[in-house]
Enzyme design. Structure first.
Site, PDB file in Angstrom:
ATOM      1  N   LYS A  23      32.874  26.525  50.799  1.00  0.00           N
ATOM      2  CA  LYS A  23      34.095  26.083  50.104  1.00  0.00           C
ATOM      3  C   LYS A  23      35.122  27.219  50.083  1.00  0.00           C
ATOM      4  O   LYS A  23      36.283  27.026  50.439  1.00  0.00           O
ATOM      5  CB  LYS A  23      33.741  25.688  48.688  1.00  0.00           C
ATOM      6  CG  LYS A  23      34.909  25.589  47.725  1.00  0.00           C
ATOM      7  CD  LYS A  23      34.494  25.151  46.329  1.00  0.00           C
ATOM      8  CE  LYS A  23      34.241  26.286  45.403  1.00  0.00           C
ATOM      9  NZ  LYS A  23      35.425  26.900  44.802  1.00  0.00           N
ATOM     10  N   ASN A  24      34.669  28.435  49.701  1.00  0.00           N
ATOM     11  CA  ASN A  24      35.625  29.526  49.477  1.00  0.00           C
ATOM     12  C   ASN A  24      36.097  30.192  50.759  1.00  0.00           C
ATOM     13  O   ASN A  24      36.958  31.060  50.711  1.00  0.00           O
ATOM     14  CB  ASN A  24      35.031  30.562  48.509  1.00  0.00           C
ATOM     15  CG  ASN A  24      34.939  29.976  47.108  1.00  0.00           C
ATOM     16  OD1 ASN A  24      35.533  28.944  46.828  1.00  0.00           O
ATOM     17  ND2 ASN A  24      34.172  30.605  46.252  1.00  0.00           N
ATOM     18  N   ARG A  93      42.932  26.908  41.387  1.00  0.00           N
ATOM     19  CA  ARG A  93      43.320  28.300  41.223  1.00  0.00           C
ATOM     20  C   ARG A  93      43.531  28.987  42.574  1.00  0.00           C
ATOM     21  O   ARG A  93      44.424  29.811  42.735  1.00  0.00           O
ATOM     22  CB  ARG A  93      42.231  29.039  40.438  1.00  0.00           C
ATOM     23  CG  ARG A  93      42.477  30.485  40.447  1.00  0.00           C
ATOM     24  CD  ARG A  93      41.501  31.349  39.773  1.00  0.00           C
ATOM     25  NE  ARG A  93      41.648  32.680  40.292  1.00  0.00           N
ATOM     26  CZ  ARG A  93      42.619  33.522  39.932  1.00  0.00           C
ATOM     27  NH1 ARG A  93      43.490  33.151  39.035  1.00  0.00           N
ATOM     28  NH2 ARG A  93      42.702  34.706  40.471  1.00  0.00           N
ATOM     29  N   CYS A 117      40.740  29.712  33.620  1.00  0.00           N
ATOM     30  CA  CYS A 117      39.767  28.618  33.496  1.00  0.00           C
ATOM     31  C   CYS A 117      38.704  29.080  32.490  1.00  0.00           C
ATOM     32  O   CYS A 117      38.797  30.146  31.900  1.00  0.00           O
ATOM     33  CB  CYS A 117      39.150  28.301  34.843  1.00  0.00           C
ATOM     34  SG  CYS A 117      38.243  29.667  35.525  1.00  0.00           S
ATOM     35  N   ARG A 122      41.600  34.921  34.527  1.00  0.00           N
ATOM     36  CA  ARG A 122      41.940  34.835  35.958  1.00  0.00           C
ATOM     37  C   ARG A 122      43.366  35.347  36.233  1.00  0.00           C
ATOM     38  O   ARG A 122      44.211  34.644  36.735  1.00  0.00           O
ATOM     39  CB  ARG A 122      41.770  33.416  36.495  1.00  0.00           C
ATOM     40  CG  ARG A 122      40.504  32.682  36.109  1.00  0.00           C
ATOM     41  CD  ARG A 122      39.226  33.280  36.660  1.00  0.00           C
ATOM     42  NE  ARG A 122      39.088  33.270  38.092  1.00  0.00           N
ATOM     43  CZ  ARG A 122      38.570  32.247  38.798  1.00  0.00           C
ATOM     44  NH1 ARG A 122      38.229  31.156  38.175  1.00  0.00           N
ATOM     45  NH2 ARG A 122      38.463  32.326  40.103  1.00  0.00           N
ATOM     46  N   ILE A 124      46.596  37.434  37.871  1.00  0.00           N
ATOM     47  CA  ILE A 124      46.941  37.680  39.290  1.00  0.00           C
ATOM     48  C   ILE A 124      47.741  38.972  39.438  1.00  0.00           C
ATOM     49  O   ILE A 124      48.437  39.181  40.428  1.00  0.00           O
ATOM     50  CB  ILE A 124      47.739  36.491  39.895  1.00  0.00           C
ATOM     51  CG1 ILE A 124      49.032  36.237  39.104  1.00  0.00           C
ATOM     52  CG2 ILE A 124      46.895  35.239  39.981  1.00  0.00           C
ATOM     53  CD1 ILE A 124      49.992  35.304  39.831  1.00  0.00           C
ATOM     54  N   ASP A 125      47.578  39.868  38.453  1.00  0.00           N
ATOM     55  CA  ASP A 125      48.346  41.133  38.478  1.00  0.00           C
ATOM     56  C   ASP A 125      48.064  41.961  39.729  1.00  0.00           C
ATOM     57  O   ASP A 125      48.964  42.617  40.270  1.00  0.00           O
ATOM     58  CB  ASP A 125      48.045  41.957  37.228  1.00  0.00           C
ATOM     59  CG  ASP A 125      46.560  42.219  37.067  1.00  0.00           C
ATOM     60  OD1 ASP A 125      45.779  41.248  37.176  1.00  0.00           O
ATOM     61  OD2 ASP A 125      46.157  43.378  36.884  1.00  0.00           O
ATOM     62  N   THR A 166      39.304  42.420  44.556  1.00  0.00           N
ATOM     63  CA  THR A 166      39.615  41.013  44.266  1.00  0.00           C
ATOM     64  C   THR A 166      39.502  40.213  45.550  1.00  0.00           C
ATOM     65  O   THR A 166      40.125  40.552  46.564  1.00  0.00           O
ATOM     66  CB  THR A 166      41.034  40.839  43.666  1.00  0.00           C
ATOM     67  OG1 THR A 166      41.464  39.486  43.841  1.00  0.00           O
ATOM     68  CG2 THR A 166      42.062  41.781  44.272  1.00  0.00           C
ATOM     69  N   VAL A 167      38.707  39.148  45.527  1.00  0.00           N
ATOM     70  CA  VAL A 167      38.461  38.344  46.736  1.00  0.00           C
ATOM     71  C   VAL A 167      39.743  37.652  47.187  1.00  0.00           C
ATOM     72  O   VAL A 167      40.251  37.895  48.290  1.00  0.00           O
ATOM     73  CB  VAL A 167      37.336  37.318  46.490  1.00  0.00           C
ATOM     74  CG1 VAL A 167      37.169  36.388  47.683  1.00  0.00           C
ATOM     75  CG2 VAL A 167      36.017  38.038  46.194  1.00  0.00           C
ATOM     76  N   THR A 168      40.323  36.808  46.335  1.00  0.00           N
ATOM     77  CA  THR A 168      41.526  36.088  46.784  1.00  0.00           C
ATOM     78  C   THR A 168      42.728  37.026  46.872  1.00  0.00           C
ATOM     79  O   THR A 168      43.659  36.769  47.642  1.00  0.00           O
ATOM     80  CB  THR A 168      41.868  34.916  45.850  1.00  0.00           C
ATOM     81  OG1 THR A 168      41.820  35.375  44.510  1.00  0.00           O
ATOM     82  CG2 THR A 168      40.917  33.747  46.042  1.00  0.00           C
ATOM     83  N   ASP A 307      28.651  33.893  41.119  1.00  0.00           N
ATOM     84  CA  ASP A 307      28.549  32.425  41.171  1.00  0.00           C
ATOM     85  C   ASP A 307      27.109  31.940  41.162  1.00  0.00           C
ATOM     86  O   ASP A 307      26.864  30.747  41.021  1.00  0.00           O
ATOM     87  CB  ASP A 307      29.285  31.887  42.406  1.00  0.00           C
ATOM     88  CG  ASP A 307      30.775  32.130  42.288  1.00  0.00           C
ATOM     89  OD1 ASP A 307      31.458  32.183  43.324  1.00  0.00           O
ATOM     90  OD2 ASP A 307      31.255  32.304  41.152  1.00  0.00           O
ATOM     91  N   ARG A 400      33.695  19.450  42.610  1.00  0.00           N
ATOM     92  CA  ARG A 400      34.654  20.401  43.171  1.00  0.00           C
ATOM     93  C   ARG A 400      33.997  21.258  44.240  1.00  0.00           C
ATOM     94  O   ARG A 400      34.646  21.706  45.166  1.00  0.00           O
ATOM     95  CB  ARG A 400      35.196  21.327  42.059  1.00  0.00           C
ATOM     96  CG  ARG A 400      36.243  20.708  41.168  1.00  0.00           C
ATOM     97  CD  ARG A 400      36.818  21.761  40.252  1.00  0.00           C
ATOM     98  NE  ARG A 400      37.165  22.945  41.014  1.00  0.00           N
ATOM     99  CZ  ARG A 400      37.177  24.180  40.497  1.00  0.00           C
ATOM    100  NH1 ARG A 400      36.861  24.379  39.249  1.00  0.00           N
ATOM    101  NH2 ARG A 400      37.498  25.214  41.254  1.00  0.00           N
TER     102      ARG A 400
END
Ligand code: EPZ
Length: 420
Positions: A23-24, A93, A117, A122, A124-125, A166-168, A307, A400
């Site tokens: 998914k990710n 997100r 969430c 979460r 985003i800085d 940070t992954v994303t 996770d 999801r």
């Protein structure tokens, strides 16, 4: 709101289960396809809510896609320089990762904060600081961020360093850098398998990317090449099924997975006493006579994945002794333990990031809430080993991240019903 009803299971025969695409990884590659003024083919894309949600955002901007089974063909040649729909962005997100490709392609973008969430704020800085360090102008008004920059960036070389992995954040800046036609250095990058698979995807598009530990050197092409990519298997889905099998003493062969991606889980399995066999692309869980308590501490890859922390907690309720869980990635991920306590688990919550689990305890049925998708999968596992009927609300949270979960569990002999 959909509900899963899980009656007491006499015997779950087990058998085989196939792991679907990550998914990710798939979500981010769909965002990456916005870089391309043409077609992208992605195979092994699970048909789950989060994938549908990111596609919905792109479709509203003029992107088109066609799904044939697990193969997705995306065509962003008609993608318009319009802002992503704020309501749709709020549904997922990971939509924040649309910033990098859309900014690189169109030069400006207005997007709302994707929202926190249940597992944490979460923020985003780290994303914002990295974009600013790249020379991007960002204006924040009423929870919206307006990004803009003039191409080509003044400096022929940009270098950014994340203060925290940070992954994303890494993926967002990778996609932005891929769309620029000059050298970009990214330091202290995330190296999760999903990030490495994204790099493979981008290299097929003609992006030059060098990797040394957590340092990426990126050089985007003048012209992208069309990409056809097979998404890696979902290591979190594979790990969740492995934990289900170990918890329920279900003989299960988990196919189409990458054992190396779960090395740290398998090391923990050995300490707990879970019996398993590893193949080239499968993991077979055997019945294990005695499970022993262990300490788990989540870390960025290649550490223990956050996770898998909720699912392994259920396994630890069946292990003899006192286990300690330390959640180091998210500040508020242990909420699911309150739901497990309703099922008879004996847990001592020391802080929002640390808890003790006393085993071995029989779990009984209860009506519980699946707080986030990983907690939802955890409660499914707990329901399958409890000696009463379990009702899990908000089944859509589980949808999801896990395609047709009830059908796949029924195929290995579990009794589970979805009630709309
Ligand atoms: C990704 O989330 C995954 N999501 C998460 O999976 C996963 O749990 C997480 O990485 C950690 O592995 C996707 O890939 C779509 P982070 P992400 O940025 O990127 C803090 C699932 O169930 N942080 O690596 O959002 C953050 O609060 C989901 O599939 C900042 O402080 O996670 C967290 O404490 C859940 N500022 C830590 O860093 C920022 O700007 C790691 O977050 C960004 C993050």
């Amino acid at each position: 709101m959909a509900q899963f009803i899980i009656p007491p299971q006499k015997h779950i025969k087990g058998g085989k289960i196939n792991v679907l695409g990550a998914k990710n990884a798939a979500i981010i590659m769909i965002a990456a396809s916005c870089l391309f003024n043409g077609k992208t083919i992605l195979d092994n894309v699970p048909d789950i809510l989060d994938i549908q949600r990111i596609l919905e955002i792109i479709k509203k901007m003029g992107g088109r896609f066609r799904r044939t089974g697990h193969c997705l063909e995306i065509d962003n040649s008609e993608l318009q320089p319009v802002n992503p729909d704020p309501k749709l962005v709020g549904n997922i997100r990971a939509s924040i990762v649309l910033t990098g490709p859309l900014l690189a392609r169109f030069g400006k973008l207005k997007i709302p904060h994707p929202g926190g969430c249940v597992i944490g704020q979460r923020p985003i800085d780290l994303h914002l600081k990295a974009f600013k360090d790249m020379g991007v102008k960002i204006k924040e008004t009423n929870g919206f961020f307006e990004f803009s920059f003039l191409k080509p960036l003044k400096k022929p070389l940009s270098a950014i360093k994340f203060n925290k992995v940070t992954v994303t954040g890494t993926e967002n800046l990778l996609l932005f850098a891929a769309g620029l036609n000059h050298k970009v250095i990214i330091e202290n990058a995330a190296i999760e398998p999903e990030v490495i698979d994204l790099i493979k995807f981008l290299k097929k598009a003609g992006v030059k990317i060098g990797i040394k530990n957590r340092r990426f050197v990126v050089f985007g092409p003048r012209q992208f090449k069309p990409v056809n990519h097979l998404v890696i298997p979902d290591r979190i889905e594979a790990g969740t099924f492995a934990i289900l099998a170990a918890t329920g003493q279900i003989p299960l062969r988990i196919n189409q997975m990458v054992p190396e991606h779960l090395e740290v889980l398998l090391n923990v399995f050995q300490k707990i006493g879970v019996k398993f066999i590893i193949g080239k692309n499968f993991l077979e869980i055997k019945k294990s006579p005695e499970l022993k308590a262990v300490d788990i501490s989540t870390e960025v890859y290649p550490g223990f994945p956050t996770d898998l922390e909720p699912p392994i907690a259920v396994l630890l309720t069946q292990a003899k002794g006192t286990s300690r869980i330390r959640e180091n990635i998210f500040e508020n991920r242990l909420g699911y333990l309150e739901e497990l306590k309703k099922m008879g688990a004996e847990v001592k919550i020391i802080s929002p990031q640390e808890a003790l689990i006393y085993g071995k305890r029989r779990l009984h049925g209860a009506r519980i809430e699946s707080l986030d998708l990983r907690a939802g999968a955890t409660l499914l596992i707990a329901g399958l080993i409890s000696n009463g009927t379990t009702k899990i609300n908000h089944a859509e949270n589980i949808d999801r991240g896990y395609e047709q979960i009830e059908k796949r569990l029924k195929n290995i002999g579990a009794k589970i019903q979805r009630v709309r």
